[in-house]
Design a protein around this motif. Structure first.
Motif: not given
Length: 352
Positions: A157-166
């Motif tokens: 969820e944090a990655a999605r909120a900031h547009g980061a890939r995982t």
């Protein structure tokens, strides 16, 4: 219908108290037989078509365990190789967020690039540390050194909120903890730990659009038609994640096919319940002895590490109990072939 216990008893007969799956698993009897059959094929000069079919059967089995379409799964040799592909896809100056002291294969390719901003934070803070400008978060689902489990839903969820890939390495959980690879952009796992396979195979899951990965290691095996891609530049890369394949270690996949079939027969949920029950028994016994293991959040981990007792590993091995010394911790890891008697034997051998 065979019970869990009967299936396991038919496959394993260890000569030691083996509590070291986080390093390497025991091989099931069916896997040993498959390896022997594969070697005989080669020794007798017979066609190896069935061994190439094993590679595709393993890819499909891993896709089922990971919960993704088979077209998203690449087959290679190591997690480090897969990490290197992801590192190669990032632009200069990109920020990669990692966990402190995570396993080297998840980290080092980002550092060796030399032009990436690699930031390490404590595992417990990794979700909260994603920020605007973070390009990628790379982390193990469970920490090799001590078994701590990453809060993957919070990270996602944090990655999605900031547009980061995982990017998640499932090497220490695939086989005992359900994977949700579809929840992440990239994920990888080797297969010689909890998936019970021989050394030499690892899988990479990529996005449906194949992401931005450059197939820098592409060989004939990465061609849409591999056998038409043996000479000269590959004219057409595979339209699936197979474009990221490396040439397969055929004997390994012959054995791995049998191992993955066993995992699917037993069911990951049943394996998880078995493994965690043993880990909980060990934790309770440690408390009775006055030892405090590295804490892990509920529902727990199949890996239990006890600070300060790693020095006992040689002595325990000499007595027929196999564990690991990792970062000074005594690391015990419990899998489907272990029993309550194994746990109790280790506890009896510890001071306290």
């Amino acid at each position: 219908m065979e019970t869990f216990e009967n299936l396991v008893r038919a496959e394993f007969a260890p000569k030691t108290t083996y509590l070291n799956t986080a390093s390497n698993s025991l091989l099931p009897a069916r896997t040993v037989a498959a390896l022997q059959d594969a070697v005989r094929l080669r020794a007798q000069g017979r066609p190896l078509d069935s061994l190439y079919a094993d590679v595709e059967a393993c890819r499909a089995a891993y896709a089922r365990l990971a919960g993704v379409p088979v077209e998203r799964v690449a087959a290679g040799a190591t997690v480090a190789l897969h990490t290197s592909l992801i590192a190669a896809s990032l632009p200069p100056g990109a920020e990669v967020l990692t966990a402190e002291d995570d396993f080297t294969s998840v980290l080092n390719p980002f550092h060796t690039r030399g032009d990436l901003k690699v930031r390490a934070v404590p595992l417990e803070r990794i979700a909260d540390s994603v920020r605007p400008g973070t390009a990628l978060v790379a982390v193990s689902a469970a920490q090799s050194a001590d078994g701590r489990i990453t809060d993957l839903p919070a990270l996602r969820e944090a990655a999605r909120a900031h547009g980061a890939r995982t990017y998640v390495d499932f090497s220490q959980t695939a086989g005992w903890l359900p994977m949700e690879a579809d929840a992440f952009d990239y994920s990888a796992s080797i297969t010689y730990k909890w998936l019970l396979g021989p050394h030499g195979a690892a899988f990479l899951v990529v996005p449906e659009d194949l992401g931005d990965l450059p197939p820098v290691q592409a060989s004939w095996a990465a061609g849409e038609d591999p056998w038409a891609s043996c000479y000269g530049p590959v004219a057409e890369l595979a339209h699936s994640a197979r474009r990221f394949d490396s040439s397969p270690a055929l004997f390994t996949y012959a054995g791995l096919r049998a191992s993955l079939e066993l995992i699917e027969e037993l069911g990951v949920d049943a394996v998880r319940a078995h493994d965690l029950a043993l880990a909980d028994r060990f934790r309770a016994g440690l408390a009775a002895l006055g030892h405090e293991p590295v804490p892990v959040p509920a529902p727990g981990s199949a890996i239990v590490s006890v600070p300060g007792l790693g020095r006992l590993q040689p002595e325990l091995s000499a007595s027929g109990i196999e564990v690991s010394n990792r970062a000074g911790n005594l690391r015990a890891s419990f899998h489907l072939y272990n029993t309550a008697a194994d746990v109790d034997r280790l506890l009896e051998a510890l001071p306290g």
